[in-house]
Enzyme design. Structure first.
Site, mmCIF file in Angstrom:
data_model
loop_
_atom_site.group_PDB
_atom_site.id
_atom_site.type_symbol
_atom_site.label_atom_id
_atom_site.label_comp_id
_atom_site.label_asym_id
_atom_site.label_seq_id
_atom_site.Cartn_x
_atom_site.Cartn_y
_atom_site.Cartn_z
ATOM 1 N N HIS A 190 0.796 -1.225 0.000
ATOM 2 C CA HIS A 190 0.000 0.000 0.000
ATOM 3 C C HIS A 190 0.831 1.280 0.000
ATOM 4 C CE1 HIS A 190 -3.290 -2.794 0.533
ATOM 5 N NE2 HIS A 190 -3.919 -1.885 -0.185
ATOM 6 N N GLU A 432 -11.389 -11.003 -5.342
ATOM 7 C CA GLU A 432 -9.955 -11.056 -5.033
ATOM 8 C C GLU A 432 -9.586 -12.352 -4.318
ATOM 9 O OE1 GLU A 432 -9.041 -7.496 -2.755
ATOM 10 O OE2 GLU A 432 -10.989 -7.532 -1.803
ATOM 11 N N ASP A 456 -4.729 -8.740 -4.684
ATOM 12 C CA ASP A 456 -4.922 -9.889 -3.804
ATOM 13 C C ASP A 456 -5.183 -11.167 -4.594
ATOM 14 O OD1 ASP A 456 -4.531 -9.015 -1.134
ATOM 15 O OD2 ASP A 456 -6.343 -7.806 -1.323
ATOM 16 N N CYS A 503 -9.751 -3.153 -10.353
ATOM 17 C CA CYS A 503 -9.154 -2.031 -9.632
ATOM 18 C C CYS A 503 -7.812 -2.408 -9.028
ATOM 19 C CB CYS A 503 -10.104 -1.504 -8.572
ATOM 20 S SG CYS A 503 -10.585 -2.747 -7.392
HETATM 21 C C1 PEP Z 1 -6.762 -5.549 -4.772
HETATM 22 O O1 PEP Z 1 -6.613 -6.439 -3.945
HETATM 23 O O2 PEP Z 1 -6.496 -5.685 -5.990
HETATM 24 C C2 PEP Z 1 -7.234 -4.225 -4.373
HETATM 25 C C3 PEP Z 1 -7.516 -3.295 -5.264
HETATM 26 O O3 PEP Z 1 -7.346 -3.975 -3.050
HETATM 27 P P1 PEP Z 1 -6.117 -3.614 -2.101
HETATM 28 O O4 PEP Z 1 -4.927 -3.332 -2.966
HETATM 29 O O5 PEP Z 1 -6.525 -2.426 -1.305
HETATM 30 O O6 PEP Z 1 -5.975 -4.863 -1.299
HETATM 31 MG MG MG Z 2 -7.411 -6.267 -1.952
#
Ligand code: PEP
Ligand code: MG
Length: 571
Positions: A190, A432, A456, A503
């Site tokens: 993140h 995911e 994920d 996403c």
């Molecule tokens: C993902 O897992 O692709 C996602 C967009 O969520 P995060 O990156 O916040 O886990």
């Molecule tokens: Mg995720």
């Protein structure tokens, strides 16, 4: 001496600046008896005063750069420094036991921390965390050691650290922080994701950067290739300054595409949306011509503070985002804490595998007192534009049904209270977890849309931790196994007249985009800074050719074969 280090390219851009080491300093000391107690008390009082001056500066700085709510944490710390019930016993201990100030400080504060942590009261538990933080500062001042303080940076720097937590990243002032380099992490950790929305160059997963760099060394960060140079030669500095200029020129060039549609050569329109973490990201979203918001990671609203945000605070944030998008679709994801996003004030027990643990929708369904205010805030904000809600980390259809039932209960409650709620909210899930991808046809009958979270989905499908640079070779977005899951999800949604977005970071990846176009993805949601580049690429591709590419790719054996195919089709 010049030193060359290679890591994982995490955020585009080139930075050239002095190193700022964000590492925990050594605060060890000897438990010593002292002869002159009054001199030691004086030393302690001096450390308290210096700590007050430092904290006041940090507090004012945070208020100016990050807002009053972030500054409030430091107000709490200043109160601790002024609390005679804590300070007096430390001075008494120095005098009565003839021990040095670090020993007295540690022993007395340990007792307070144990008492507060033992209380069944959130507020008191937070006081324990405050005391811990303040103790660290006093101790550093007693030992003459400087604590790193990213929010106080006031000159151009490149941050060097083992890892940056998302809340460290949130404190960075992009006016001064040109880039960062870390030992650990991958492209989808993140802090890397946040560096892209802050538009600062970043290289992660270098394994050893903190051992290779001294405070103040000159650093070049090439976020496009993952290269880092410590103490570059004059020629290298000039070469990278040129590269930096070219990067900015290309960015300027891309601005011409800001108001254009994302349409392939053969006339197929896809939606290019942005991922955001806070309302502050909206400026970048609008500047980069996003057609909507495909992922609003609401957990950042819960981070960098010491208690849950209230329903009203959340309502204001969601409303601001929805209103500023002026009717364009905003997909808000409900709270997804856990994994690398911690909320210390929830006091959750440590787990062996936090990415597989008590997190996201699992936690929200288990603790409706946390979940309901968020659902209410979202429903209230829905009256101000086009809101879609999606739930993270859904593994079973029952979880979706339970979350939906809570939402419907809150909708009924609000209606009864006479509060306006939109009746045009689409309800979707993140895909995911492989179990959900496998059952996509079942889910597609009940949800309004899917958003594939490849960050994920890849780690769970390949069993390769997205944070671990050691297994990053297994983190393969182009592996045919991943492409098949993506295809299955898109087809399942289309069979039911629904749509699928993506996403995860894969949606903005230059090699993945042709494949995803061919697989029929409807919406691509990415860091705002990737949108114009993706638009330029899509406008040069033909949908029908990409379909042919995708058909061949899902029948390939390896990620490398897929990459070769993409090159052939996009030459
Ligand atoms: C993902 O897992 O692709 C996602 C967009 O969520 P995060 O990156 O916040 O886990
Ligand atoms: Mg995720």
């Amino acid at each position: 001496m010049t030193n060359y280090i290679k890591g994982i390219a995490a955020s585009d851009g080139v930075a050239i600046a002095k190193a700022y080491l964000l590492v925990e300093p050594d605060l060890s000391f000897d438990n010593e008896k002292i002869a002159d107690a009054s001199a030691e008390v004086e030393k302690f009082q001096k450390a308290i005063n210096t700590s007050k001056i430092e904290l006041t500066k940090i507090r004012n700085n945070a208020e100016q750069n990050l807002g009053a709510d972030k500054a409030a944490i430091f107000d709490a710390h200043l109160l601790v420094l002024d609390d005679p019930e804590l300070i007096q016993p430390i001075e008494d201990k120095i005098k009565n036991d003839q021990v040095n100030a670090p020993t007295a400080l540690t022993e007395v504060t340990d007792q307070f921390i144990a008492i507060f942590e033992g209380m069944d009261n959130e507020y008191m538990k937070e006081r324990a965390a405050d005391i811990r933080d303040v103790r660290k500062r006093i101790l550093a001042n007693l030992l003459g050691v400087e604590l790193p303080n990213p929010s106080m940076i006031d000159e151009s720097v490149v941050i060097i650290g083992n890892d940056l937590t998302p809340s460290d990243t949130a404190q960075l002032n992009k006016e001064f922080v040109q880039g960062f380099v870390t030992n650990i992490g991958g492209r989808t950790s993140h802090s890397a994701i946040m560096s892209r929305s802050l538009e600062i160059a970043a290289v992660v997963g270098t394994k050893s950067i903190t051992d290779e760099v001294q405070q103040g060394d000159m650093i070049v960060v090439d976020g496009l290739t993952g290269e880092v140079i410590v103490n570059p030669t004059d020629d290298e500095v000039i070469a990278y300054q040129n590269k930096r200029e070219r990067f900015f020129e290309d960015k300027k060039d891309l601005q011409k595409l800001r108001d254009e549609e994302s349409v392939t050569l053969d006339g197929n329109h896809v939606e290019l949306a942005a991922n955001i973490g806070t309302p502050n990201d909206i400026k970048g979203v609008l500047e980069n011509g996003a057609e909507g918001i495909g992922l609003y990671r609401t957990e950042f609203l819960y981070m960098g503070r010491d208690q849950l945000p209230t329903e009203d605070e959340q309502f204001e944030a969601y409303k601001e985002v929805i209103e500023s998008m002026e009717g364009k679709r905003v997909v808000v994801r409900t709270l997804d804490v856990g994994g690398d996003k911690e909320l210390p004030y929830l006091n959750l027990p440590d787990e062996m595998n936090p990415f597989l643990g008590y997190r996201a929708i699992r936690l929200c369904l288990d603790q409706p007192d946390i979940f309901r205010p968020q659902l209410r805030a979202l429903l209230r904000a829905s009256a101000y534009g086009k809101l879609n809600i999606m739930f993270p980390m859904v593994a079973t259809i029952q979880e979706f049904r339970d979350a939906k039932a809570l939402l419907e209960e809150e909708r009924a409650n609000l209606k009864q209270e006479g509060v306006e709620v939109s009746d045009d909210i689409e309800l979707g899930i993140m895909v995911e977890i492989p179990s959900t991808a496998a059952l996509a046809d079942v889910f597609a009958k009940e949800v309004d849309f899917f958003s594939i979270g490849t960050n994920d989905l890849i780690q769970y499908t390949m069993a390769a931790d997205r944070m671990s640079e050691r297994v990053s070779y297994l983190y393969q977005p182009y592996n045919p196994a991943i492409l098949r899951l993506v295809k299955q999800v898109i087809e399942a949604s289309h069979n039911e007249g629904k749509w699928t977005g993506m996403c995860g970071e894969m949606a903005g990846d230059e090699i993945a985009i042709p494949l995803l176009l061919g697989l029929g993805l409807d919406e691509f949601s990415m860091s705002a800074t990737s949108i114009l580049k993706a638009r330029r690429q899509i406008k040069e591709l033909s949908q029908s050719e990409m379909q042919e590419l995708a058909n061949r790719a899902i029948n390939a054996a390896t990620s490398e074969e897929v990459q070769t195919l993409v090159k052939q089709y996009t030459k």
